[in-house]
Design an enzyme around this catalytic site. Structure first.
Site, PDB file in Angstrom:
ATOM      1  N   HIS A   8     -13.279 -29.216  14.267  1.00 44.40           N
ATOM      2  CA  HIS A   8     -13.231 -30.552  13.766  1.00 44.40           C
ATOM      3  C   HIS A   8     -14.720 -31.432  13.694  1.00 44.40           C
ATOM      4  O   HIS A   8     -15.174 -32.483  13.222  1.00 44.40           O
ATOM      5  CB  HIS A   8     -11.987 -31.649  13.545  1.00 44.40           C
ATOM      6  N   GLY A  10     -17.273 -29.860  14.311  1.00 43.11           N
ATOM      7  CA  GLY A  10     -18.717 -29.623  13.702  1.00 43.11           C
ATOM      8  C   GLY A  10     -19.198 -30.047  11.929  1.00 43.11           C
ATOM      9  O   GLY A  10     -18.458 -30.608  11.100  1.00 43.11           O
ATOM     10  N   VAL A  12     -18.364 -28.318   8.806  1.00 43.16           N
ATOM     11  CA  VAL A  12     -17.594 -28.994   8.031  1.00 43.16           C
ATOM     12  C   VAL A  12     -16.200 -29.119   8.255  1.00 43.16           C
ATOM     13  O   VAL A  12     -15.651 -29.444   7.780  1.00 43.16           O
ATOM     14  CB  VAL A  12     -17.112 -27.286   7.651  1.00 43.16           C
ATOM     15  N   SER A 104     -17.876 -16.945   5.171  1.00 38.38           N
ATOM     16  CA  SER A 104     -19.410 -17.213   4.369  1.00 38.38           C
ATOM     17  C   SER A 104     -19.159 -16.423   2.468  1.00 38.38           C
ATOM     18  O   SER A 104     -19.066 -14.934   3.034  1.00 38.38           O
ATOM     19  CB  SER A 104     -20.048 -17.229   5.304  1.00 38.38           C
ATOM     20  N   SER A 105     -20.401 -16.880   2.028  1.00 39.03           N
ATOM     21  CA  SER A 105     -20.713 -15.723   0.611  1.00 39.03           C
ATOM     22  C   SER A 105     -21.667 -14.495   1.351  1.00 39.03           C
ATOM     23  O   SER A 105     -21.961 -13.466   1.009  1.00 39.03           O
ATOM     24  CB  SER A 105     -21.738 -16.818   0.283  1.00 39.03           C
ATOM     25  N   CYS A 106     -21.961 -14.131   3.403  1.00 34.94           N
ATOM     26  CA  CYS A 106     -22.546 -13.355   3.566  1.00 34.94           C
ATOM     27  C   CYS A 106     -21.586 -12.098   3.820  1.00 34.94           C
ATOM     28  O   CYS A 106     -22.499 -11.169   3.613  1.00 34.94           O
ATOM     29  CB  CYS A 106     -23.054 -13.686   4.309  1.00 34.94           C
ATOM     30  N   TYR A 133     -22.295 -10.887  11.457  1.00 34.19           N
ATOM     31  CA  TYR A 133     -21.399 -12.650  11.223  1.00 34.19           C
ATOM     32  C   TYR A 133     -20.784 -11.980   9.937  1.00 34.19           C
ATOM     33  O   TYR A 133     -19.352 -12.826  10.365  1.00 34.19           O
ATOM     34  CB  TYR A 133     -21.967 -14.193  10.636  1.00 34.19           C
ATOM     35  N   LYS A 137     -16.126 -11.737  10.193  1.00 38.87           N
ATOM     36  CA  LYS A 137     -15.525 -12.932   9.075  1.00 38.87           C
ATOM     37  C   LYS A 137     -15.186 -12.079   8.262  1.00 38.87           C
ATOM     38  O   LYS A 137     -13.740 -12.365   6.927  1.00 38.87           O
ATOM     39  CB  LYS A 137     -16.964 -13.536   7.841  1.00 38.87           C
ATOM     40  N   PRO A 160     -16.908 -20.423   1.506  1.00 41.76           N
ATOM     41  CA  PRO A 160     -17.984 -21.581   0.223  1.00 41.76           C
ATOM     42  C   PRO A 160     -19.250 -20.599   0.624  1.00 41.76           C
ATOM     43  O   PRO A 160     -19.833 -19.454   1.440  1.00 41.76           O
ATOM     44  CB  PRO A 160     -18.053 -22.536   1.337  1.00 41.76           C
ATOM     45  N   LEU A 163     -23.514 -23.811   2.960  1.00 42.00           N
ATOM     46  CA  LEU A 163     -22.920 -25.563   2.469  1.00 42.00           C
ATOM     47  C   LEU A 163     -24.451 -26.399   3.669  1.00 42.00           C
ATOM     48  O   LEU A 163     -25.370 -26.271   4.156  1.00 42.00           O
ATOM     49  CB  LEU A 163     -21.902 -25.685   4.069  1.00 42.00           C
ATOM     50  N   HIS A 176     -30.340 -23.897   9.479  1.00 41.98           N
ATOM     51  CA  HIS A 176     -29.908 -23.127   8.047  1.00 41.98           C
ATOM     52  C   HIS A 176     -31.257 -24.173   7.097  1.00 41.98           C
ATOM     53  O   HIS A 176     -32.115 -25.015   7.482  1.00 41.98           O
ATOM     54  CB  HIS A 176     -28.855 -23.546   6.665  1.00 41.98           C
ATOM     55  N   TRP A 199     -40.647 -20.948   5.547  1.00 44.47           N
ATOM     56  CA  TRP A 199     -40.349 -19.135   6.176  1.00 44.47           C
ATOM     57  C   TRP A 199     -40.134 -18.124   4.750  1.00 44.47           C
ATOM     58  O   TRP A 199     -39.932 -18.183   3.728  1.00 44.47           O
ATOM     59  CB  TRP A 199     -39.454 -18.558   6.711  1.00 44.47           C
ATOM     60  N   ARG A 206     -31.000 -19.310  -3.429  1.00 37.73           N
ATOM     61  CA  ARG A 206     -29.463 -20.081  -3.031  1.00 37.73           C
ATOM     62  C   ARG A 206     -28.861 -20.414  -3.376  1.00 37.73           C
ATOM     63  O   ARG A 206     -29.089 -21.116  -4.282  1.00 37.73           O
ATOM     64  CB  ARG A 206     -30.155 -20.094  -1.735  1.00 37.73           C
ATOM     65  N   ASP A 266     -36.750 -12.978   4.301  1.00 40.20           N
ATOM     66  CA  ASP A 266     -36.200 -13.418   3.000  1.00 40.20           C
ATOM     67  C   ASP A 266     -34.499 -12.580   3.348  1.00 40.20           C
ATOM     68  O   ASP A 266     -34.238 -14.178   2.590  1.00 40.20           O
ATOM     69  CB  ASP A 266     -36.916 -12.732   2.200  1.00 40.20           C
TER      70      ASP A 266
HETATM   71  O1  GFB Z   1     -30.419 -20.481   5.349  1.00 41.35           O
HETATM   72  P1  GFB Z   1     -31.342 -19.556   5.657  1.00 41.35           P
HETATM   73  O2  GFB Z   1     -31.228 -19.625   7.501  1.00 41.35           O
HETATM   74  O3  GFB Z   1     -30.117 -18.061   5.888  1.00 41.35           O
HETATM   75  O4  GFB Z   1     -32.426 -18.908   4.679  1.00 41.35           O
HETATM   76  P2  GFB Z   1     -29.162 -16.651   4.599  1.00 41.35           P
HETATM   77  C1  GFB Z   1     -32.284 -18.955   4.239  1.00 41.35           C
HETATM   78  C2  GFB Z   1     -34.043 -18.589   3.008  1.00 41.35           C
HETATM   79  O5  GFB Z   1     -34.682 -19.880   3.566  1.00 41.35           O
HETATM   80  C3  GFB Z   1     -34.375 -17.082   3.967  1.00 41.35           C
HETATM   81  C4  GFB Z   1     -36.216 -19.266   4.038  1.00 41.35           C
HETATM   82  O6  GFB Z   1     -35.048 -17.114   2.185  1.00 41.35           O
HETATM   83  C5  GFB Z   1     -35.105 -18.412   4.801  1.00 41.35           C
HETATM   84  O7  GFB Z   1     -36.464 -17.173   4.975  1.00 41.35           O
HETATM   85  N1  GFB Z   1     -36.877 -20.137   4.242  1.00 41.35           N
HETATM   86  C6  GFB Z   1     -37.740 -20.804   4.380  1.00 41.35           C
HETATM   87  C7  GFB Z   1     -35.913 -20.185   5.689  1.00 41.35           C
HETATM   88  N2  GFB Z   1     -38.191 -21.435   5.349  1.00 41.35           N
HETATM   89  C8  GFB Z   1     -36.967 -21.816   6.264  1.00 41.35           C
HETATM   90  C9  GFB Z   1     -36.707 -22.569   7.602  1.00 41.35           C
HETATM   91  O8  GFB Z   1     -37.241 -23.276   7.881  1.00 41.35           O
HETATM   92  N3  GFB Z   1     -35.543 -21.824   8.040  1.00 41.35           N
HETATM   93  C10 GFB Z   1     -34.624 -21.126   8.062  1.00 41.35           C
HETATM   94  N4  GFB Z   1     -33.672 -21.049   8.129  1.00 41.35           N
HETATM   95  N5  GFB Z   1     -35.036 -20.292   6.665  1.00 41.35           N
HETATM   96  C11 GFB Z   1     -27.281 -17.468   6.374  1.00 41.35           C
HETATM   97  C12 GFB Z   1     -26.946 -16.073   7.183  1.00 41.35           C
HETATM   98  O9  GFB Z   1     -28.572 -16.603   5.724  1.00 41.35           O
HETATM   99  O10 GFB Z   1     -26.768 -18.030   5.215  1.00 41.35           O
HETATM  100  C13 GFB Z   1     -25.363 -16.455   7.578  1.00 41.35           C
HETATM  101  O11 GFB Z   1     -27.400 -16.080   8.234  1.00 41.35           O
HETATM  102  C14 GFB Z   1     -24.570 -17.661   6.524  1.00 41.35           C
HETATM  103  O12 GFB Z   1     -24.831 -15.513   7.797  1.00 41.35           O
HETATM  104  C15 GFB Z   1     -25.763 -18.540   6.276  1.00 41.35           C
HETATM  105  O13 GFB Z   1     -24.073 -16.411   5.151  1.00 41.35           O
HETATM  106  C16 GFB Z   1     -25.011 -19.275   5.060  1.00 41.35           C
HETATM  107  O14 GFB Z   1     -28.811 -17.834   3.459  1.00 41.35           O
HETATM  108  O15 GFB Z   1     -30.451 -16.268   4.589  1.00 41.35           O
END
Ligand code: GFB
Length: 310
Positions: A8, A10, A12, A104-106, A133, A137, A160, A163, A176, A199, A206, A266
């Site tokens: 609770h 976190g 979510v 998660s959608s992954c 991960y 899940k 989900p 988020l 994220h 990045w 997304r 990516d």
């Molecule tokens: O949200 P994110 O870290 O995870 O990254 P995923 C989503 C996209 O945003 C990737 C780009 O293409 C990243 O390269 N990105 C751009 C960035 N700038 C940034 C930045 O400054 N920080 C981050 N973190 N990303 C996760 C999974 O995947 O999503 C988990 O690893 C889970 O398991 C979660 O499913 C919801 O969407 O790629």
């Protein structure tokens, strides 16, 4: 209804507490990480046997963005597997009748059809950056399905999409994308820096769901007498990461340049949820992305001021 919300504190779990506090007839059972170590089988089983909740929602997880998932796969697999097995079996042993497991959608294949229907689970290889991960899940959601099938308990799962919202993790490397961008743009604006580095290529797409909408969907699912084993929860629309960066820059008031670090991964090219099953049952998300990002930036500023940022 006596409801145990695991996790609770976190993002979510916090949204679930806000949602269910407002629900008449619900008695919340909550334990901090210090009070209950969800990775300890003995502790979890003893706690559930003593409390005997009517319903458990599993919102506790080791989560992180693409870098954290890619760097600590052992931690992501072990923690999430053990939390799932402890809580699901412990709930069954304690006579808990209903369990809502969140994932998660992954969990879906890297190259799944878009939008991704629930039926594409286990039809192809996973995205390597979050395979650990996802495996944990998938194990959790399958456990719920098996306990339901073998024991007749109402254990079901919701997956989900990405988020965001109040109480998110703003760690510079491990968060994220959405909280990472909020922090980067805010700090660059405050420091008068001309450039922010995002990045990857900016081309992945997304889908983003405000966490209060997820909590509302969970309340909706718990009212169904015979929910499907697995349901997607999302908005049904996505944006490119480039579009997201432009939106976050605008909301935070950053007017400088955006550069792209191509050495960063990516991840999966696209992961848009097929939300038609949930829509047919009668639920849809309410918060538009622009409004959600505005609200989240406001909560970031409030958390920053209060010294409570994670
Ligand atoms: O949200 P994110 O870290 O995870 O990254 P995923 C989503 C996209 O945003 C990737 C780009 O293409 C990243 O390269 N990105 C751009 C960035 N700038 C940034 C930045 O400054 N920080 C981050 N973190 N990303 C996760 C999974 O995947 O999503 C988990 O690893 C889970 O398991 C979660 O499913 C919801 O969407 O790629």
């Amino acid at each position: 209804m006596k409801l145990f919300i695991a996790g609770h504190n976190g993002m979510v779990g916090g949204a679930l507490v806000r949602r269910f506090q407002a629900e008449p007839g619900v008695q919340l059972v909550l334990r901090t990480r210090k009070e209950l170590d969800l990775t300890s089988q003995a502790a979890v089983h003893a706690f559930l046997a003593a409390e005997k909740p009517d319903v458990v929602i599993m919102a506790a997880a080791k989560v992180g963005g693409i870098h954290a998932n890619n760097t600590y796969p052992a931690d992501f697999a072990y923690d999430n597997l053990v939390i799932a097995t402890n809580t699901i079996h412990g709930a069954y042993a304690a006579g808990v009748k209903r369990f809502l497991f969140l994932g998660s959608s992954c969990i879906y294949p890297k190259l799944a059809p878009q939008p991704m229907p629930e039926s594409c689970l286990l039809t192809g290889p996973l995205e390597p950056t979050n395979e650990a991960y996802a495996i944990a899940k998938i194990a959790g959601l399958k456990l719920c399905e098996y306990y339901r099938k073998q024991h007749g308990v109402l254990y079901h799962s919701a997956m989900p999409t990405n988020l965001y919202g109040p109480g998110d993790n703003y760690h510079p490397q491990n968060s994220h994308v959405l909280p990472a961008l909020i922090r980067k743009f805010h700090e660059a604006k405050e420091a008068g820096r001309p450039e922010v580095v995002a990045w990857g290529s900016g081309s992945p797409k997304r889908e983003f769901l405000h966490v209060d909408d997820l909590a509302d969907a969970c309340a909706f699912l718990l009212r169904l007498d015979n929910p499907p084993d697995l349901l997607n929860i999302g908005t049904g629309t996505d944006v490119t990461i480039r579009e997201l960066t432009e939106l976050v820059a605008e909301v935070t008031g950053f007017t400088g340049r955006i550069a792209w670090d191509a050495t960063k991964p990516d991840g999966t090219p696209r992961k848009l949820m097929d939300v038609s099953k949930l829509a047919a049952l009668g639920w849809k998300a309410k918060t538009a992305l622009r409004d959600g990002v505005r609200l989240t930036y406001a909560s970031y500023l409030a958390e920053l001021k209060a010294g409570s940022l994670r």
